[in-house]
Design a protein around this motif. Structure first.
Motif, PDB file in Angstrom:
ATOM      1  N   LYS A 224       0.810  -1.096  -0.097  1.00 40.64           N
ATOM      2  CA  LYS A 224      -0.167  -0.086   0.068  1.00 40.64           C
ATOM      3  C   LYS A 224       0.852   1.077  -0.084  1.00 40.64           C
ATOM      4  CE  LYS A 224      -4.281  -1.871   1.662  1.00 40.64           C
ATOM      5  NZ  LYS A 224      -5.476  -1.681   2.491  1.00 40.64           N
ATOM      6  N   GLY A 225       1.856   1.210  -1.016  1.00 44.74           N
ATOM      7  CA  GLY A 225       2.615   2.268  -1.137  1.00 44.74           C
ATOM      8  C   GLY A 225       3.748   2.698   0.055  1.00 44.74           C
ATOM      9  N   ARG A 226       3.995   1.837   0.790  1.00 45.64           N
ATOM     10  CA  ARG A 226       5.039   1.884   2.133  1.00 45.64           C
ATOM     11  C   ARG A 226       5.756   0.753   2.197  1.00 45.64           C
ATOM     12  NH1 ARG A 226       0.285   0.576   4.868  1.00 45.64           N
ATOM     13  NH2 ARG A 226       0.339  -1.041   6.318  1.00 45.64           N
ATOM     14  N   THR A 227       6.900   0.828   2.697  1.00 47.75           N
ATOM     15  CA  THR A 227       7.746  -0.512   3.058  1.00 47.75           C
ATOM     16  C   THR A 227       7.375  -0.906   4.567  1.00 47.75           C
ATOM     17  OG1 THR A 227       9.551   0.272   1.604  1.00 47.75           O
ATOM     18  CG2 THR A 227      10.146  -1.342   3.283  1.00 47.75           C
ATOM     19  N   LEU A 228       6.974  -2.005   4.536  1.00 44.72           N
ATOM     20  CA  LEU A 228       6.523  -2.486   5.910  1.00 44.72           C
ATOM     21  C   LEU A 228       7.616  -2.778   6.692  1.00 44.72           C
ATOM     22  CD1 LEU A 228       3.562  -3.552   6.989  1.00 44.72           C
ATOM     23  CD2 LEU A 228       4.394  -5.810   6.538  1.00 44.72           C
ATOM     24  N   GLU A 229       7.402  -2.489   8.051  1.00 47.57           N
ATOM     25  CA  GLU A 229       8.453  -2.740   9.085  1.00 47.57           C
ATOM     26  C   GLU A 229       7.922  -3.542  10.178  1.00 47.57           C
ATOM     27  OE1 GLU A 229      12.217   0.223   9.472  1.00 47.57           O
ATOM     28  OE2 GLU A 229      10.480   1.312   9.898  1.00 47.57           O
ATOM     29  N   THR A 230       8.385  -4.593  10.277  1.00 50.37           N
ATOM     30  CA  THR A 230       8.059  -5.355  11.555  1.00 50.37           C
ATOM     31  C   THR A 230       8.912  -5.620  12.583  1.00 50.37           C
ATOM     32  OG1 THR A 230       8.486  -7.498  10.455  1.00 50.37           O
ATOM     33  CG2 THR A 230       6.524  -6.711  10.069  1.00 50.37           C
ATOM     34  N   VAL A 231       9.986  -4.684  12.666  1.00 50.18           N
ATOM     35  CA  VAL A 231      11.291  -4.494  13.784  1.00 50.18           C
ATOM     36  C   VAL A 231      10.730  -4.052  14.910  1.00 50.18           C
ATOM     37  CG1 VAL A 231      12.959  -4.251  11.842  1.00 50.18           C
ATOM     38  CG2 VAL A 231      11.893  -2.306  13.023  1.00 50.18           C
ATOM     39  N   VAL A 232      11.227  -4.659  15.799  1.00 48.87           N
ATOM     40  CA  VAL A 232      10.749  -4.201  17.316  1.00 48.87           C
ATOM     41  C   VAL A 232      10.714  -2.771  17.748  1.00 48.87           C
ATOM     42  CG1 VAL A 232      11.515  -4.290  19.774  1.00 48.87           C
ATOM     43  CG2 VAL A 232      11.608  -6.419  18.423  1.00 48.87           C
ATOM     44  N   GLY A 233       9.819  -2.115  17.976  1.00 49.25           N
ATOM     45  CA  GLY A 233       9.805  -0.555  18.126  1.00 49.25           C
ATOM     46  C   GLY A 233       8.994   0.077  17.019  1.00 49.25           C
ATOM     47  N   SER A 234       8.753  -0.644  16.149  1.00 53.51           N
ATOM     48  CA  SER A 234       8.036   0.259  14.905  1.00 53.51           C
ATOM     49  C   SER A 234       6.637  -0.151  15.105  1.00 53.51           C
ATOM     50  CB  SER A 234       8.427  -0.362  13.429  1.00 53.51           C
ATOM     51  OG  SER A 234       7.876  -1.791  13.313  1.00 53.51           O
ATOM     52  N   LYS A 235       5.731   0.743  14.515  1.00 50.77           N
ATOM     53  CA  LYS A 235       4.548   0.914  14.557  1.00 50.77           C
ATOM     54  C   LYS A 235       3.708  -0.492  14.306  1.00 50.77           C
ATOM     55  CE  LYS A 235       3.560   5.974  14.286  1.00 50.77           C
ATOM     56  NZ  LYS A 235       3.032   7.117  13.729  1.00 50.77           N
TER      57      LYS A 235
END
Length: 527
Positions: free
Chosen positions: A340-351
């Motif tokens: 959806k137009g973004r790069t998914l971040e699943t690292v600890v601390g990200s939203k």
């Protein structure tokens, strides 16, 4: 029984998107039996009430069932699924979240009422219409009995007509499977092979044959299952859709030709939508992120060259989401995925990062398959739900042939599915056990999130080893100050072992039924 139809039934017709059906029922406040059976239009309306059985809630129920297995994890620790699989709650005759006894017999009564009304009051209907209507409801009755049979070991009560009010005894499993097979045989004989485009989603001959193949697999009637597949294939109507990802991003309104769809349920905004994306989508989509894929599933997606992924391989471990097979990218949202137009971040601390407690992923992943990447209003999803698709039929054929010792035929069916997935090297097997192992992994990956895994493990006799005394895993990703990523395999069950006693392979008869019917008694393992 007096059949009553109010104006609201017309909304169901719209919901099912049979836009071009020439249905002009006589409008009045209440219909009696004579009007209900007076013509094709009113009988068609009565038929339509059965169709929510095959997909009204999109994939929500199927995804939740996969969470009872090892594919998905509910992100909220006190979710009822987590409570059950970790032993905080248990299945009993008085409480079973997977029980469907009352649901099943309510629908069986509706089916038998319709069939009785058709036989006694529908004699003036055109023969072709009469047979199609009967075939549709026989299909639905068989489906409901199949859903009961797979939960209760096919030890259920058979009603082939209206109840006389007297409690009946449990039928033997062979009698139940014979009943299901007979209903589907008759349905297949009477249903049309195809329907007009405007009636897409109506029950067809192929749907009846496909459901028989599925049911006979559960019954361990291997030849009956493979014979049903052969009859379906003889129709020359079905094939695999070329693109796995695109298959699950089809809207009914687009009218795309799809030979893989054997039976589907269509959603058309604004009249009929679902909120699946809202409840299960990532937080930055506006979703509640109620569920996440496990590493147990993700590690089964092979590399693009057909070799297995392994965290013990330094190359794989350094970049675990590179070079995987196409179904991985179609099914899983992972750290670094474009969405959806973004790069998914699943690292600890990200939203949208790994965390425990709910509202985000507890495994390091989100689902991608079944979600609509173009959807902006998450409460108005309208993708197609597939009750049955040809890939499943091929995997049924592969298993049924393997069980009959026909390895070559089983491998050919299996490899057809894999070729569509992008693999260029066919699998081989030298014995039945080896081939069945390959098929089981393929079902896990190809049919992920479609509600098969929990029931597959039970019918294979593997649930007590895969779901008992085990732990689901996830990936906890941390980002260093220099931007380097560290991947840690974690126990997403928080140190608690999963609980699946052997008696769960046949659910208990609900206590309400035991109190109501003196002619049945509880299964021995539940006494």
């Amino acid at each position: 029984m007096k059949l009553i139809y109010k104006y609201s039934i017309l909304a169901l017709t719209v919901m099912l998107s049979f836009q071009s059906c020439s249905i002009e029922p006589e409008l009045t406040d209440v219909y009696d039996e004579r009007v209900a059976w007076s013509g094709e239009a009113n009988v068609e309306l009565s038929l339509n009430k059965f169709y929510p059985l095959i997909g009204q809630s999109y994939y929500s129920a199927h995804v939740n069932q996969d969470a009872y297995a090892d594919l998905l994890k509910k992100n909220t620790p006190n979710d009822e699924v987590n409570l059950l699989i970790l032993g905080s709650s248990t299945i009993t005759p008085g409480a079973n979240p997977l029980d469907n006894w009352s649901w099943g017999y309510t629908w069986i009564r509706h089916c038998n009422e319709f069939l009785d009304g058709l036989q006694t009051k529908g004699v003036g209907l055109p023969t072709e219409f009469y047979q199609r209507a009967e075939g549709e409801v026989l299909f639905f009755r068989a489906y409901v009995y199949f859903e009961l049979a797979k939960r209760y070991g096919a030890s259920v009560i058979l009603y082939d007509g209206l109840s006389d009010g007297m409690g009946r005894s449990l039928s033997k499993p062979d009698e139940v499977w014979n009943f299901i097979a007979a209903d589907l045989d008759k349905a297949a004989a009477q249903l049309p092979a195809t329907v007009p485009a405007a009636k897409r989603g109506k029950i067809t001959k192929g749907a009846a044959l496909g459901l028989k193949a599925r049911a006979m697999l559960y019954a361990k009637r291997w030849k009956a299952s493979s014979d049903a597949v052969a009859s379906l294939q003889a129709l020359n109507l079905y094939d695999l859709y070329p693109d796995y990802r695109a298959l699950f991003n089809q809207r009914r309104s687009e009218g795309a030709e799809n030979k893989e769809s054997i039976l589907e349920f269509g959603f058309l905004a604004p009249n009929f939508t679902y909120s699946f994306d809202y409840f299960f989508g990532p937080p930055l989509d506006g979703g509640y992120a109620q569920i996440s894929p496990t590493e147990n599933l993700v590690k089964e997606y092979q590399m693009a060259d057909g070799t297995d992924f392994s965290w013990n391989n330094p190359v794989h471990a350094a970049n675990p989401y590179q070079g995987r097979e196409p179904r991985f990218y179609a099914s899983i949202l992972y750290n670094g995925a474009t969405w959806k137009g973004r790069t998914l971040e699943t690292v600890v601390g990200s939203k949208e990062g790994y965390a425990i407690g709910g509202g985000t992923t507890s495994t390091g992943y989100y689902m991608r398959k079944l979600f609509d990447e173009k959807l902006t209003d998450l409460g108005r999803g309208e993708l197609t739900f597939y009750f049955m698709r040809y890939a499943e039929v091929l995997l049924i054929q592969a298993e049924a042939m393997a069980e009959q010792g026909q390895l070559s035929a089983g491998l050919e069916a299996l490899n057809k599915v894999r070729r569509r997935a992008g693999f260029t090297r066919d699998l081989t097997a030298t014995n039945t056990g080896q081939l069945l192992s390959l098929i089981r992994r393929e079902r896990m990956v190809e049919l992920a999130f479609e509600g098969h895994r929990f029931w597959d493990l039970r019918r294979w006799g593997l649930a007590t080893s895969v779901l008992n005394g085990t732990h689901a895993t996830g990936v906890k990703i941390t980002k260093g100050t220099s931007g380097n990523l560290t991947y840690e395999l974690v126990d997403v069950d928080n140190g608690r072992s999963r609980v699946y006693p052997e008696k769960y392979n046949r659910f208990p008869i609900p206590i309400a039924e035991l109190q109501r019917n003196p002619n049945i008694e509880q299964f021995n393992e539940w006494k």
